[in-house]
Motif scaffolding. Structure first.
Motif, PDB file in Angstrom:
ATOM      1  N   PHE A   1       0.885  -1.224   0.055  1.00  0.00           N
ATOM      2  CA  PHE A   1      -0.014  -0.047   0.281  1.00  0.00           C
ATOM      3  C   PHE A   1       0.756   1.193  -0.120  1.00  0.00           C
ATOM      4  O   PHE A   1       0.525   2.143  -0.555  1.00  0.00           O
ATOM      5  CB  PHE A   1      -1.022  -0.063   1.376  1.00  0.00           C
ATOM      6  CG  PHE A   1      -2.236  -1.165   1.116  1.00  0.00           C
ATOM      7  CD1 PHE A   1      -2.401  -1.704  -0.023  1.00  0.00           C
ATOM      8  CD2 PHE A   1      -2.698  -1.553   2.352  1.00  0.00           C
ATOM      9  CE1 PHE A   1      -3.518  -2.537   0.034  1.00  0.00           C
ATOM     10  CE2 PHE A   1      -3.779  -2.261   2.155  1.00  0.00           C
ATOM     11  CZ  PHE A   1      -4.038  -3.081   0.891  1.00  0.00           C
ATOM     12  N   SER A   2       1.861   1.004   0.911  1.00  0.00           N
ATOM     13  CA  SER A   2       2.801   2.447   0.773  1.00  0.00           C
ATOM     14  C   SER A   2       3.441   2.642  -0.541  1.00  0.00           C
ATOM     15  O   SER A   2       3.401   3.873  -1.029  1.00  0.00           O
ATOM     16  CB  SER A   2       3.929   2.174   1.917  1.00  0.00           C
ATOM     17  OG  SER A   2       3.403   2.307   2.970  1.00  0.00           O
ATOM     18  N   VAL A   3       3.797   1.505  -1.148  1.00  0.00           N
ATOM     19  CA  VAL A   3       4.520   1.810  -2.648  1.00  0.00           C
ATOM     20  C   VAL A   3       3.186   2.385  -3.506  1.00  0.00           C
ATOM     21  O   VAL A   3       3.255   3.633  -4.177  1.00  0.00           O
ATOM     22  CB  VAL A   3       4.762   0.434  -3.147  1.00  0.00           C
ATOM     23  CG1 VAL A   3       4.914   0.891  -4.759  1.00  0.00           C
ATOM     24  CG2 VAL A   3       6.007   0.144  -2.424  1.00  0.00           C
ATOM     25  N   ILE A   4       2.039   1.719  -3.613  1.00  0.00           N
ATOM     26  CA  ILE A   4       0.927   2.102  -4.473  1.00  0.00           C
ATOM     27  C   ILE A   4       0.381   3.458  -4.271  1.00  0.00           C
ATOM     28  O   ILE A   4       0.147   4.259  -5.072  1.00  0.00           O
ATOM     29  CB  ILE A   4      -0.171   1.084  -4.615  1.00  0.00           C
ATOM     30  CG1 ILE A   4       0.474  -0.307  -5.148  1.00  0.00           C
ATOM     31  CG2 ILE A   4      -1.516   1.520  -5.076  1.00  0.00           C
ATOM     32  CD1 ILE A   4      -0.779  -1.386  -4.816  1.00  0.00           C
ATOM     33  N   ALA A   5       0.292   3.907  -2.820  1.00  0.00           N
ATOM     34  CA  ALA A   5      -0.359   5.105  -2.544  1.00  0.00           C
ATOM     35  C   ALA A   5       0.753   6.051  -2.955  1.00  0.00           C
ATOM     36  O   ALA A   5       0.006   7.037  -3.530  1.00  0.00           O
ATOM     37  CB  ALA A   5      -0.143   5.064  -0.847  1.00  0.00           C
ATOM     38  N   GLN A   6       2.000   6.277  -2.899  1.00  0.00           N
ATOM     39  CA  GLN A   6       2.726   7.054  -3.304  1.00  0.00           C
ATOM     40  C   GLN A   6       2.485   7.413  -5.003  1.00  0.00           C
ATOM     41  O   GLN A   6       2.614   8.463  -5.459  1.00  0.00           O
ATOM     42  CB  GLN A   6       4.171   6.867  -3.025  1.00  0.00           C
ATOM     43  CG  GLN A   6       4.468   6.867  -1.816  1.00  0.00           C
ATOM     44  CD  GLN A   6       6.024   6.593  -1.702  1.00  0.00           C
ATOM     45  OE1 GLN A   6       6.786   7.337  -1.547  1.00  0.00           O
ATOM     46  NE2 GLN A   6       6.372   5.269  -1.297  1.00  0.00           N
TER      47      GLN A   6
ATOM     48  N   LEU B   1      -0.269   6.420  -6.582  1.00  0.00           N
ATOM     49  CA  LEU B   1      -1.535   6.760  -6.858  1.00  0.00           C
ATOM     50  C   LEU B   1      -1.683   8.332  -6.363  1.00  0.00           C
ATOM     51  O   LEU B   1      -2.685   8.959  -7.272  1.00  0.00           O
ATOM     52  CB  LEU B   1      -2.616   6.041  -6.001  1.00  0.00           C
ATOM     53  CG  LEU B   1      -3.476   5.058  -6.901  1.00  0.00           C
ATOM     54  CD1 LEU B   1      -2.894   4.340  -7.984  1.00  0.00           C
ATOM     55  CD2 LEU B   1      -4.269   4.141  -5.941  1.00  0.00           C
TER      56      LEU B   1
END
Lengths: 227, 227, 227, 227
Positions: free
Chosen positions: A162-167, A169
């Motif tokens: 999530f931390s990766v995708i959040a950044q 997105l």
DNA sequence: AATGAATGAGCCTTCATTCAT
DNA sequence: GATGAATGAAGGCTCATTCAT
């Protein structure tokens, strides 16, 4: 070449035109805010065309979203950036760069917009999109992360993903409000490359993978020779 | 005690009830998807009440969003977590924990939902919310980051802030789709504390601040021993 | 002087203000086109004032029309121009001049406008106005005509009266459309005196009364030597 | 005969039915007083038909007025009574008789009513009606009068024309109030012929054209051998 | 296969009115 | 005596949809 009627290559047929128009208008105004009249006008199709070709507005929407995710899927990292033989670290960097790039300047902006809208408030079309596009992507990232040194338990694997995708997105989901906060010009100064470099560095460092070979070139500006 | 009629303390007056109802229904269905009839029914107010108290639907929406951001502002870290004397690192951790907490379980879920909707597609109410709520928060975070050791240039300061905020926002903006991907139960297993711990650690490590003092108390928190 | 509260002579009381406002607004927009809100605003009276003072919109309208005709009655020829002792011919001329004058520049334009509107499409207020204002005027004219030399039978008496009144009324009832036809400036060139002179001459000539004694005294009447 | 579906000759299509209904209802209740629901019911057309065929209520009104004036134009003296070769006197008499007749018993009463309403308070439709119908009529009359012996200057030409038209219009514009004054039966006793005879005689005499050959037949009742 | 006409439910808004104070 | 809040009906209009062709 298939035998087609004379105009088929210049003007897409009514069904295609409807999907194109629906994609743009649903993307801009949302499901409720868009009207089938508006879509038919844009598509240069009779008002009854939607019901004729798609049954009703909802189904047109679903089809438009489905097609949008297929279009978007072609930009995305999984196929063209998977590089199966490479190290997990290289694949993670590839994933991030691919994702940032396709968020920053998608091949079909309206398709991306429409898909993001549907994902923000999942409706009838969400299941398909998740099954065929989003989940594979998410699982792919999780498998990359699973192979990386700090072997995490499942919940932390999830949160790290999530931390990766959040950044990635963020720049798509929150661009309008970010422009309101900091001004459009500051946001436009952030190129896709700068963002990708930042997210890669931030993420790899967070995972404890960025020190040795990276801390050297941090000083010179950022977009460079890793890979 | 003021002399009031018997119900005045139990039942809020029509205007308040309209705002309450509007908040919930606009949050759930969006501006176009919500009807003033539906809102009036929920508020137990006559259909003409919207026009009487707010002029029209749009203004009711704007007022509902404004009130929603004021409600949300009370949960937020800036005032109660600022701890002006503390070190930047402590303040950053406080900021993250506060933000994750208020995203995870906002005091007024519908207010938060409504505000997020408006921020996703900024309209007439967005300016006020950004000016009074969002921007101060974003600037506060930037000032914290500015004081931290790896003294970054402005664009990287911006992007670092985005990386922090993105991680907090993710759990609110993408919860429904995450549940579709991984299953609701896996998402519900992620408590606010777990998420906050993860984001704090991920972020501090990424900033090169997580090694020395943290590896000691990792043991008692459950998620640990990297880097 | 009656003992009144201090403001009573400067600001008329609510009921009067409502009648004033109603007169203007009903005159301009008609019964259906006017709203009680608009009237109350103009009158600076609470929205409930109409119902409080007059029961409902319709009754306010009726009262406004009644008062309007009373105002108009004061300009009209019957009392101030009747000159009971004079010859029928003089009285006819007086009648025409009085009527043309009060049509051309009524003391209270909105009262006149309102009354004409009601007369064009008689409603609940028409009966009173006819009984107290219009019919006496019409009967008065008929009696003048009855005394004049070419002793007509009743139907012709009626029609002759209509011919007289029609000419006077025309400039009020058909002014807007006449301006559209011939241009505003040509209509404004027609002063009340010119119109009155014309109608008097046209009418008297038509009645066979204009030749002998008039061509002599044309000089003293101001608008002349045509012919 | 063209091959049509069975009802096409009996029942006009929706658009025509709407115009018919609008004509009647706008004529009776005015623009504000009429509701599109009422019109649609009368026309046996769905409520949405107005929007479909005419866009909105206002445009329906304009179209109804336009059509009304075209219908009315067919009754009117200009084309069928112009008799270009005849003497001005004959043409004036023809004009008056034509106008009185079409005021007294118009071929389409509601069309005439609607047109008169619009002329009383000119709105968006007035321009067209004046341009295409009213002004030609008024100019035609003025040209007749210009040729007649007492060669008048322009203002008096104008006023003389008004005196003629006023007498004709009176019976239409002020019939309801006249019935209130003198009783319906007295008004109904005035046939179109009687009125026409009266107006012709009154007018020609006023213009100094009626003496010689007319004073003879005045006695016998009025409707007779002038030509 | 595709259309233009027509439908009826629903939209937001405004209306005149009434109520409790 | 007079008010501000609140009401329910009706207003014009737009919607997605369906029908007959």
């Amino acid at each position: 070449m298939v035998a087609e009627n004379s105009e088929s290559e210049l003007v897409p047929d009514a069904k295609q035109r409807l999907l194109d128009a629906a994609e743009e208008i649903f993307a801009d105004y949302g499901y409720e805010g868009a009207s089938v009249r508006q879509i038919c006008e844009r598509a240069k199709v009779n008002i009854a065309g939607v019901n004729y070709h798609f049954g009703d507005k909802e189904n047109l929407y679903v089809e438009a979203v489905k097609r949008a995710h297929m279009c978007s899927a072609r930009d995305m990292p999984i196929e063209n950036l998977a590089s199966p033989g490479a190290s997990p670290l290289v694949r993670l960097e590839g994933f991030i760069r691919g994702m940032v790039a396709s968020m920053h300047a998608p091949a079909r902006p309206s398709a991306m917009k429409l898909m993001m809208r549907e994902m923000a408030h999942p409706g009838k079309a969400a299941g398909t999109v998740v099954d065929e596009f989003i989940r594979p992507l998410a699982f792919h990232l999780r498998e990359i992360l699973r192979e990386l040194p700090p072997h995490l338990d499942e919940p932390r694997l999830l949160m790290t993903g999530f931390s990766v995708i959040a950044q990635c997105l963020y720049y798509r989901q929150n661009r309008p409000v970010s422009e309101l906060i900091f001004g459009r010009e500051h946001m436009e100064a952030l190129t896709a490359d700068m963002v990708a470099d930042h997210v890669v560095r931030f993420t790899l460092t967070a995972l404890g993978l960025g020190q040795s070979k990276r801390h050297a070139d941090d000083a010179d500006g950022g977009a460079d020779q890793r890979g």
